[in-house]
Design an enzyme around this catalytic site. Structure first.
Site, PDB file in Angstrom:
ATOM      1  N   HIS A  17       0.845  -1.205   0.000  1.00 46.78           N
ATOM      2  CA  HIS A  17       0.000   0.000   0.000  1.00 46.78           C
ATOM      3  C   HIS A  17       0.884   1.260   0.000  1.00 46.78           C
ATOM      4  O   HIS A  17       0.633   2.207  -0.746  1.00 46.78           O
ATOM      5  CB  HIS A  17      -0.890   0.049   1.250  1.00 46.78           C
ATOM      6  N   LYS A  41     -16.519  -7.145   4.792  1.00 46.72           N
ATOM      7  CA  LYS A  41     -15.409  -7.581   5.650  1.00 46.72           C
ATOM      8  C   LYS A  41     -15.649  -7.248   7.117  1.00 46.72           C
ATOM      9  O   LYS A  41     -16.340  -6.288   7.433  1.00 46.72           O
ATOM     10  CB  LYS A  41     -14.112  -6.901   5.189  1.00 46.72           C
ATOM     11  N   ARG A  90      -2.012  -6.737  -7.805  1.00 45.03           N
ATOM     12  CA  ARG A  90      -0.902  -7.696  -7.710  1.00 45.03           C
ATOM     13  C   ARG A  90      -1.000  -8.794  -8.760  1.00 45.03           C
ATOM     14  O   ARG A  90      -0.063  -9.547  -8.958  1.00 45.03           O
ATOM     15  CB  ARG A  90      -0.882  -8.337  -6.314  1.00 45.03           C
ATOM     16  N   SER A 128      -2.986  -7.592   3.383  1.00 43.25           N
ATOM     17  CA  SER A 128      -3.399  -7.326   4.766  1.00 43.25           C
ATOM     18  C   SER A 128      -3.773  -8.639   5.459  1.00 43.25           C
ATOM     19  O   SER A 128      -3.521  -8.815   6.656  1.00 43.25           O
ATOM     20  CB  SER A 128      -4.591  -6.363   4.787  1.00 43.25           C
TER      21      SER A 128
END
Ligand code: PNS
Length: 161
Positions: A17, A41, A90, A128
């Site tokens: 990040h 989430k 990614r 994360s």
């Protein structure tokens, strides 16, 4: 002023990040990193904690700041006169997800476009989710988490693992 928003859950902020914030800050006049609520989430860290970790991590970038938003991203973008969203990807899974989000956000506000920056190879395995797992098992996090946020993240995690 060309303002970009970098939205995300940041639960917690990672080295990947931080790399995206640094690269976006070199492209745009101003970057606002926005800690959002992702209704899908259940975060490990509160909105306030995630914001503090981010502020500690980006303190060295003069044209970057961090804020929190519990509402719709496009409303936040309008309020801050930001016409660009910045996201990192990614791989294909991230890209597909971001492509979908970009279409949704553009549908809500046609003036808002999305720029997707490819992650650096050294950050491809960092997420994360992986950082939270490493925190649970008290593993070293030096290369996964920004140096400026590491101490606060580790200490906040102690009460949760
Ligand atoms: O890091 P994440 O969890 O992949 O980020 C997703 C996030 C938080 C950016 C996205 O869920 C979001 O923008 N949430 C805020 C509400 C919103 O504007 N949703 C999109 C239109 S319904």
């Amino acid at each position: 002023m060309n303002t970009a928003l970098f939205p995300g859950s940041f639960d917690p902020v990672t080295a990947g990040h931080l790399d995206i914030v640094e690269r976006a800050a070199a492209i745009f006049d101003r970057v606002i990193v926005c800690v959002m609520v992702n209704a899908e989430k259940h975060p490990m860290f509160s909105l306030e904690e995630r914001l503090r970790f981010l502020r500690d991590s980006i303190a060295h970038i003069p044209n970057a700041s961090a804020d929190a938003c519990g509402g719709l991203l496009v409303d936040f973008a309008r309020q801050h006169d930001a016409r660009t969203l910045v996201k990192g990807a990614r791989g294909c899974a991230d890209f597909e997800n971001e492509l979908q989000m970009a279409q949704i956000n553009r549908g809500l506000w046609p003036a808002l476009d999305t720029v997707i920056l490819p992650a650096k190879s050294e950050h491809l395995h960092i997420s994360s989710t992986m950082v939270r797992e490493m925190l649970r098992y008290r593993q070293p996090l030096d290369r996964c988490v920004p140096a400026g946020g590491l101490a606060a993240i580790r200490s906040a995690a102690e009460g949760k693992v």
